[in-house]
Write a protein that holds these residues in place. Structure first.
Motif, PDB file in Angstrom:
ATOM      1  N   ARG A 329       3.445  -2.458  -5.877  1.00 49.38           N
ATOM      2  CA  ARG A 329       5.155  -3.344  -4.971  1.00 49.38           C
ATOM      3  C   ARG A 329       5.753  -1.765  -4.243  1.00 49.38           C
ATOM      4  NH1 ARG A 329       3.164  -6.596  -7.103  1.00 49.38           N
ATOM      5  NH2 ARG A 329       4.345  -8.315  -9.014  1.00 49.38           N
ATOM      6  N   LEU A 330       5.598  -1.503  -2.951  1.00 49.56           N
ATOM      7  CA  LEU A 330       5.481  -0.575  -1.817  1.00 49.56           C
ATOM      8  C   LEU A 330       7.379  -1.158  -1.083  1.00 49.56           C
ATOM      9  CD1 LEU A 330       2.604  -1.081   0.830  1.00 49.56           C
ATOM     10  CD2 LEU A 330       3.204   0.430  -1.037  1.00 49.56           C
ATOM     11  N   ASP A 331       7.669  -2.244  -1.559  1.00 55.54           N
ATOM     12  CA  ASP A 331       9.313  -2.340  -1.823  1.00 55.54           C
ATOM     13  C   ASP A 331      10.258  -1.700  -2.158  1.00 55.54           C
ATOM     14  OD1 ASP A 331       8.455  -3.659   1.056  1.00 55.54           O
ATOM     15  OD2 ASP A 331       9.046  -5.571   0.096  1.00 55.54           O
ATOM     16  N   ALA A 332       9.351  -1.291  -3.594  1.00 52.05           N
ATOM     17  CA  ALA A 332      10.317  -0.845  -4.534  1.00 52.05           C
ATOM     18  C   ALA A 332      10.246   0.639  -4.215  1.00 52.05           C
ATOM     19  CB  ALA A 332      10.042  -1.174  -5.521  1.00 52.05           C
ATOM     20  N   ILE A 333       9.585   1.486  -4.119  1.00 52.60           N
ATOM     21  CA  ILE A 333       9.214   2.238  -3.662  1.00 52.60           C
ATOM     22  C   ILE A 333      10.650   3.307  -2.903  1.00 52.60           C
ATOM     23  CG2 ILE A 333       7.623   4.336  -2.972  1.00 52.60           C
ATOM     24  CD1 ILE A 333       5.262   2.996  -3.435  1.00 52.60           C
ATOM     25  N   GLU A 334      11.286   4.141  -3.741  1.00 47.60           N
ATOM     26  CA  GLU A 334      12.402   4.702  -2.886  1.00 47.60           C
ATOM     27  C   GLU A 334      11.924   5.988  -2.060  1.00 47.60           C
ATOM     28  OE1 GLU A 334      15.802   8.081  -3.516  1.00 47.60           O
ATOM     29  OE2 GLU A 334      14.546   6.632  -5.006  1.00 47.60           O
ATOM     30  N   VAL A 335      11.372   6.086  -0.471  1.00 52.42           N
ATOM     31  CA  VAL A 335      10.994   6.605   0.153  1.00 52.42           C
ATOM     32  C   VAL A 335      12.035   7.610   0.644  1.00 52.42           C
ATOM     33  CG1 VAL A 335      10.325   6.955   2.759  1.00 52.42           C
ATOM     34  CG2 VAL A 335       9.711   4.794   1.851  1.00 52.42           C
ATOM     35  N   ARG A 336      11.271   8.997   0.702  1.00 50.37           N
ATOM     36  CA  ARG A 336      12.347  10.501   0.940  1.00 50.37           C
ATOM     37  C   ARG A 336      12.190  10.472   2.107  1.00 50.37           C
ATOM     38  NH1 ARG A 336      11.324  13.498  -5.290  1.00 50.37           N
ATOM     39  NH2 ARG A 336      11.705  11.196  -6.631  1.00 50.37           N
ATOM     40  N   ARG A 337      13.433  11.330   2.836  1.00 48.76           N
ATOM     41  CA  ARG A 337      12.992  11.379   4.008  1.00 48.76           C
ATOM     42  C   ARG A 337      12.869  13.447   4.580  1.00 48.76           C
ATOM     43  NH1 ARG A 337      12.287   7.312   6.871  1.00 48.76           N
ATOM     44  NH2 ARG A 337      14.022   5.023   5.931  1.00 48.76           N
ATOM     45  N   SER A 338      12.285  13.416   5.747  1.00 49.52           N
ATOM     46  CA  SER A 338      12.455  15.236   5.553  1.00 49.52           C
ATOM     47  C   SER A 338      13.647  15.521   6.094  1.00 49.52           C
ATOM     48  CB  SER A 338      11.851  15.524   6.937  1.00 49.52           C
ATOM     49  OG  SER A 338       9.816  14.687   6.625  1.00 49.52           O
ATOM     50  N   PRO A 339      14.168  16.786   6.098  1.00 49.37           N
ATOM     51  CA  PRO A 339      15.359  17.333   6.255  1.00 49.37           C
ATOM     52  C   PRO A 339      15.690  17.665   7.822  1.00 49.37           C
ATOM     53  CG  PRO A 339      13.735  19.032   5.667  1.00 49.37           C
ATOM     54  CD  PRO A 339      12.223  17.832   4.519  1.00 49.37           C
ATOM     55  N   ASP A 340      16.731  17.512   7.795  1.00 49.30           N
ATOM     56  CA  ASP A 340      16.971  17.052   9.975  1.00 49.30           C
ATOM     57  C   ASP A 340      16.211  18.913  10.561  1.00 49.30           C
ATOM     58  OD1 ASP A 340      19.159  15.149   9.144  1.00 49.30           O
ATOM     59  OD2 ASP A 340      20.921  15.978   8.595  1.00 49.30           O
ATOM     60  N   ARG A 341      16.234  19.575  10.008  1.00 49.67           N
ATOM     61  CA  ARG A 341      15.290  20.446  11.000  1.00 49.67           C
ATOM     62  C   ARG A 341      14.335  19.679  11.354  1.00 49.67           C
ATOM     63  NH1 ARG A 341      15.980  22.405   5.389  1.00 49.67           N
ATOM     64  NH2 ARG A 341      13.997  22.818   4.541  1.00 49.67           N
ATOM     65  N   ASP A 359       5.226   4.768 -10.891  1.00 48.88           N
ATOM     66  CA  ASP A 359       3.768   4.718 -12.065  1.00 48.88           C
ATOM     67  C   ASP A 359       3.087   4.683 -11.691  1.00 48.88           C
ATOM     68  OD1 ASP A 359       6.156   5.149 -13.161  1.00 48.88           O
ATOM     69  OD2 ASP A 359       6.467   3.094 -14.212  1.00 48.88           O
ATOM     70  N   SER A 360       2.076   4.028 -10.438  1.00 53.35           N
ATOM     71  CA  SER A 360       1.126   3.559  -9.927  1.00 53.35           C
ATOM     72  C   SER A 360       0.257   4.564  -8.386  1.00 53.35           C
ATOM     73  CB  SER A 360       0.320   2.372  -9.639  1.00 53.35           C
ATOM     74  OG  SER A 360       0.964   1.249 -11.285  1.00 53.35           O
ATOM     75  N   VAL A 361       1.506   4.742  -7.935  1.00 50.93           N
ATOM     76  CA  VAL A 361       0.761   5.303  -6.400  1.00 50.93           C
ATOM     77  C   VAL A 361       2.138   5.884  -5.786  1.00 50.93           C
ATOM     78  CG1 VAL A 361      -0.519   2.518  -5.707  1.00 50.93           C
ATOM     79  CG2 VAL A 361       1.887   3.295  -4.762  1.00 50.93           C
ATOM     80  N   LEU A 362       1.020   7.036  -4.665  1.00 50.91           N
ATOM     81  CA  LEU A 362       1.644   7.686  -4.344  1.00 50.91           C
ATOM     82  C   LEU A 362       1.595   7.232  -2.084  1.00 50.91           C
ATOM     83  CD1 LEU A 362       3.356  10.280  -3.311  1.00 50.91           C
ATOM     84  CD2 LEU A 362       1.234  11.499  -2.947  1.00 50.91           C
ATOM     85  N   LEU A 363       2.820   7.347  -2.184  1.00 58.14           N
ATOM     86  CA  LEU A 363       3.333   6.478  -0.456  1.00 58.14           C
ATOM     87  C   LEU A 363       3.735   7.615   0.634  1.00 58.14           C
ATOM     88  CD1 LEU A 363       3.685   3.894   1.442  1.00 58.14           C
ATOM     89  CD2 LEU A 363       5.554   4.164   0.620  1.00 58.14           C
ATOM     90  N   THR A 364       3.085   7.458   1.866  1.00 59.68           N
ATOM     91  CA  THR A 364       3.505   8.863   2.329  1.00 59.68           C
ATOM     92  C   THR A 364       3.516   7.618   3.801  1.00 59.68           C
ATOM     93  OG1 THR A 364       0.844   9.444   2.556  1.00 59.68           O
ATOM     94  CG2 THR A 364       1.694  10.709   1.434  1.00 59.68           C
ATOM     95  N   ARG A 365       4.459   8.352   4.206  1.00 64.09           N
ATOM     96  CA  ARG A 365       4.620   7.366   6.183  1.00 64.09           C
ATOM     97  C   ARG A 365       4.598   8.701   6.733  1.00 64.09           C
ATOM     98  NH1 ARG A 365       9.326   3.183   5.282  1.00 64.09           N
ATOM     99  NH2 ARG A 365      10.502   4.958   6.138  1.00 64.09           N
ATOM    100  N   ALA A 366       4.010   8.677   8.469  1.00 65.84           N
ATOM    101  CA  ALA A 366       3.738   9.557   9.191  1.00 65.84           C
ATOM    102  C   ALA A 366       3.498   8.640  10.649  1.00 65.84           C
ATOM    103  CB  ALA A 366       2.728  10.353   8.991  1.00 65.84           C
ATOM    104  N   GLY A 367       3.883   9.111  12.017  1.00 72.25           N
ATOM    105  CA  GLY A 367       3.297   8.867  13.334  1.00 72.25           C
ATOM    106  C   GLY A 367       4.574   7.753  14.377  1.00 72.25           C
ATOM    107  N   TRP A 368       3.945   8.032  15.152  1.00 72.28           N
ATOM    108  CA  TRP A 368       5.516   7.851  15.763  1.00 72.28           C
ATOM    109  C   TRP A 368       4.560   5.869  17.426  1.00 72.28           C
ATOM    110  CZ3 TRP A 368       5.562   7.708  21.465  1.00 72.28           C
ATOM    111  CH2 TRP A 368       6.082   6.730  22.228  1.00 72.28           C
ATOM    112  N   LEU A 369       3.098   6.466  17.446  1.00 76.39           N
ATOM    113  CA  LEU A 369       2.564   5.713  18.832  1.00 76.39           C
ATOM    114  C   LEU A 369       2.212   5.057  17.497  1.00 76.39           C
ATOM    115  CD1 LEU A 369       1.782   5.080  21.523  1.00 76.39           C
ATOM    116  CD2 LEU A 369      -0.529   6.602  21.497  1.00 76.39           C
TER     117      LEU A 369
END
Length: 446
Positions: A329-341, A359-369
């Motif tokens: 359930r990807l949509d139910a995972i709360e994504v935590r942002r990096s600090p402003d710095r 409870d099941s997975v670790l989600l990471t997000r990155a990239g711009w292009l």
């Protein structure tokens, strides 16, 4: 036909050489019996002879608990494959084999490596594949039946359920909007524009002879055409199916590949959305499977690859994800942002970069292009590491890298506070020790 399939390039070369010699000069005449011709003919006969003997010495035997593959002419080799060790069984039909109705079977047994069986008829290959997958799932069919119905242009059995297909026009659109296409065409357009505008003689010369510009563009257009055609042909007639006891992906026009998708052996999933696809809502899915190679960079690659969905809509991507891991359930995972710095280190991707878990997975997000989401089950995490280079130390940031047995790309929670990084490191290590994959493979109760 196996010797012809394995040595078809040599056979075509020999036919071309002899045919050109016979048709040279005035009329058709016999080629001169030179030493080169004799040596080439002898070499061709010897190679085909050895290939024939190798085929005659190859056999497979279905035993009570295992499959045995016997090979070797001078040295006999017996490969024993226990049914409970089989992870996936794939069918590949290279171009020459496909013309003759033959196929190659690849049997994956995980860390022990893979085994290949060359060549069987198309229907026989499908029958052996279905039999081995059934035995791997604990089912004991009475025999290997040869009456398995499969298509010539695809590998869809009569009982297969087609979940997702990708039309050729979407494959063409994906190739035209790929980063490779943009990185090739933009410098070319800039170079031609500078040639015509900076030097007046160049513009005048083109105005006098427009065919000159076509001559300059023709090699580039040929390269672009080849790139697009290979991309489309490689994923032609793509289909994601539910077949018998498992899932499979079929694709290819000249070379057909039917790849099994072992859900329990998937180490991580990669969801990518290039910049030019975002407005259209299109995605690409890749999977890391234990024993397979890393991320596939060419959609025209035949055989087993990491590509799970070459290009699809959000609904199709969600259907594939739900079929692979019903408990995700990807949509139910709360994504935590990096600090402003952290914006100084990721100015273009700061609003997208983040991490989260359930409870099941670790989600990471990155990239711009290309926006990338990496989904790693806790049960598949092998090790973790906190990384902090000079720039990150200067801004008080750190990155937590996640390692599995097979990496598609760097899966990491990037540019987060050091105290949060240490907490994530130990908490994720604790979750990895106790997590089980069963929660992802089963539909959660509503």
């Amino acid at each position: 036909m196996t010797p012809l399939v394995r040595a078809w390039v040599l056979v075509l070369a020999a036919i071309w050489t002899l045919g050109r010699e016979m048709l040279s000069g005035n009329g058709v005449r016999l080629p001169p019996l030179t030493w080169v011709t004799i040596a080439g003919a002898i070499l061709l006969v010897v190679l085909i002879g050895f290939a024939y003997l190798d085929w005659r010495a190859t056999s497979f035997i279905v035993d009570q608990d295992e499959l045995r593959i016997e090979t070797g002419v001078l040295t006999k080799t017996s490969e024993r494959i226990r049914f409970d060790r089989i992870q996936s069984v794939d069918i590949t039909e290279p171009f020459a084999a496909r013309l003759l109705g033959l196929a190659e079977i690849s049997i994956d047994v995980g860390a022990e490596g893979g085994h290949k069986l060359r060549y069987l008829s198309r229907t026989r290959s499908a029958a052996v594949r279905d039999y081995l997958l059934a035995r791997a799932h604990g089912v004991r069919p009475a025999e290997v039946t040869q009456h398995v119905r499969t298509g010539v242009l695809d590998d869809r059995g009569s009982s297969d359920e087609v979940l997702v297909t990708v039309p050729p026009q979407r494959l063409l659109l994906g190739a035209l909007l790929s980063h490779e296409m943009v990185l090739f065409t933009v410098p070319l357009v800039i170079a031609i524009s500078l040639l015509l505008t900076v030097d007046a003689r160049g513009a005048a010369l083109v105005a006098e002879n427009p065919w000159l510009l076509l001559g300059l563009l023709l090699p580039a257009l040929g390269g672009l055409w080849s790139f697009v055609v290979r991309r489309v042909i490689g994923q032609w007639n793509y289909a994601f199916l539910r077949s018998g006891h498992g899932l499979k992906v079929t694709r290819g026009l000249t070379s057909l590949t039917s790849q099994s998708v072992p859900r329990h052996r998937i180490q991580s999933l990669r969801i990518a959305q290039p910049l030019w696809w975002r407005g259209l809502g299109l995605y690409r899915l890749d999977m890391a499977v234990l024993g397979n190679h890393g991320l596939a960079h060419d959609e025209d690659q035949s055989g087993t690859t990491s590509i799970l969905l070459p290009i699809g809509t959000r609904a199709e991507a969600e259907l594939v994800l739900h079929t692979i891991w019903p408990g995700l359930r990807l949509d139910a995972i709360e994504v935590r942002r990096s600090p402003d710095r952290a914006r100084w280190l990721q100015p273009l991707s700061h609003g997208w970069t983040g991490w989260g878990f359930d409870d099941s997975v670790l989600l990471t997000r990155a990239g711009w292009l290309t926006r990338v989401q990496m989904v790693v089950p806790h049960a598949r995490v092998q090790s973790l590491a906190v990384e902090q280079g000079p720039l990150r130390r200067r801004f008080g940031l750190a990155t937590v890298a996640v390692h599995t047995t097979q990496l598609l790309a760097a899966s990491a929670a990037r540019n987060i506070s050091p105290d949060i990084a240490r907490t994530l490191l130990f908490d994720e290590a604790s979750r990895a020790r106790t997590a089980r994959l069963a929660g992802l493979l089963t539909e959660p109760p509503h």
